[in-house]
Design an enzyme around this catalytic site. Structure first.
Site, PDB file in Angstrom:
ATOM      1  N   ILE A 171     -45.941 -60.579 -25.413  1.00 57.64           N
ATOM      2  CA  ILE A 171     -46.807 -59.504 -25.921  1.00 57.64           C
ATOM      3  C   ILE A 171     -47.113 -59.908 -27.359  1.00 57.64           C
ATOM      4  O   ILE A 171     -46.205 -60.253 -28.125  1.00 57.64           O
ATOM      5  CB  ILE A 171     -46.113 -58.123 -25.839  1.00 57.64           C
ATOM      6  CG1 ILE A 171     -46.986 -57.013 -26.470  1.00 57.64           C
ATOM      7  CG2 ILE A 171     -44.738 -58.122 -26.479  1.00 57.64           C
ATOM      8  CD1 ILE A 171     -46.383 -55.596 -26.282  1.00 57.64           C
ATOM      9  N   SER A 172     -48.382 -59.922 -27.740  1.00 55.43           N
ATOM     10  CA  SER A 172     -48.757 -60.331 -29.097  1.00 55.43           C
ATOM     11  C   SER A 172     -48.167 -59.363 -30.113  1.00 55.43           C
ATOM     12  O   SER A 172     -47.931 -58.189 -29.807  1.00 55.43           O
ATOM     13  CB  SER A 172     -50.279 -60.350 -29.231  1.00 55.43           C
ATOM     14  OG  SER A 172     -50.863 -61.112 -28.193  1.00 55.43           O
TER      15      SER A 172
END
Ligand code: SAH
Length: 220
Positions: free
Chosen positions: A69-70
């Site tokens: 997940i960024s």
């Protein structure tokens, strides 16, 4: 069931999110609409429960299959550049991952289409988005580099994975006046690039250095 899930952090998550938003502001995010959206989406719901305590730290976190997940900053910055201060109508995201960025986009666009190549990740994202009752996201399993011809044109296209050159199909599916944001490059050397489609063609702006997972071909 959804009441007990992540309940430990759930009670304090609103305050934690407010602190995250202040940090994003201090890091240079200026678009208030983006900051508001980031303050609304419960990021901890998108990660594995064991990691939910770290969900509001400014870091990328593993979501399985070697993907991440960024970080909150990356998500906020990419969307700030995508918006360019204007409201979005129809947006394509390539690389759904856990669905977090799509959920933030859904607060800022009329309709969000998001394509993911890993079926298991897409299935999880679908469950989370349903649990949060977000109605304006459509998820598709496929290779996002070919876009979604049937839905195009898009006024915004955002790539969550890095590629050496923007895919031709995506350029073609960008509306006139539309904006595409992508991490361009290979390995450690990547730059965020904004591509704007004008009547004359495509105009490119190179922004800061970034670090994303690579865009990969095919599905699994
Ligand atoms: N937006 C995501 C970030 C996920 S990381 C989030 O908020 O969590 C990037 C994702 O892009 C990974 O899940 C990876 O599987 C996916 N991806 C890589 N190449 C792809 C392709 N060609 N088509 C669709 N998805 C792709």
């Amino acid at each position: 069931m959804s009441v007990t899930r992540h309940s430990g952090i759930g009670m304090t998550s609103e305050r934690t999110r407010a602190r995250m938003v202040e940090r994003l502001r201090a890091q240079g995010i200026k678009d208030n609409n983006v900051l508001t959206a980031m303050g609304m989406v419960p990021r901890h719901i998108f990660v594995d429960e064991a990691l939910s305590i770290r969900a509001y730290e400014d870091s990328a976190l593993p979501i399985g299959f070697g993907q991440t997940i960024s970080s909150p900053y990356s998500v906020a910055r990419m969307i700030e550049v995508l918006r360019g201060g204007a409201d979005l109508q129809c947006v394509l995201e390539v690389g759904t991952g856990c669905g977090y960025q799509a959920a933030v986009l859904a607060k800022l666009a009329r309709e969000v289409y998001s394509v993911e190549r890993i079926a298991t990740l897409l299935g999880r994202a679908r469950r989370t988005i349903r649990e949060l009752r977000i109605g304006n996201i459509k998820l598709k399993h496929g290779d996002g580099s070919i876009g979604l011809k049937d839905v195009a044109p898009f006024d915004g296209i955002i790539l969550a994975a890095a590629i050496p050159t923007p895919p031709q199909a995506l350029l073609e599916q960008l509306a006139q006046g539309g904006r595409m944001v992508l991490p361009r490059g290979i390995g450690e050397t990547q730059q965020m690039v904004l591509i704007e489609r004008t009547a004359e063609g495509f105009q490119e702006t190179v922004l800061e250095m970034v670090h994303f997972v690579p865009l990969l071909p095919g599905v699994r």
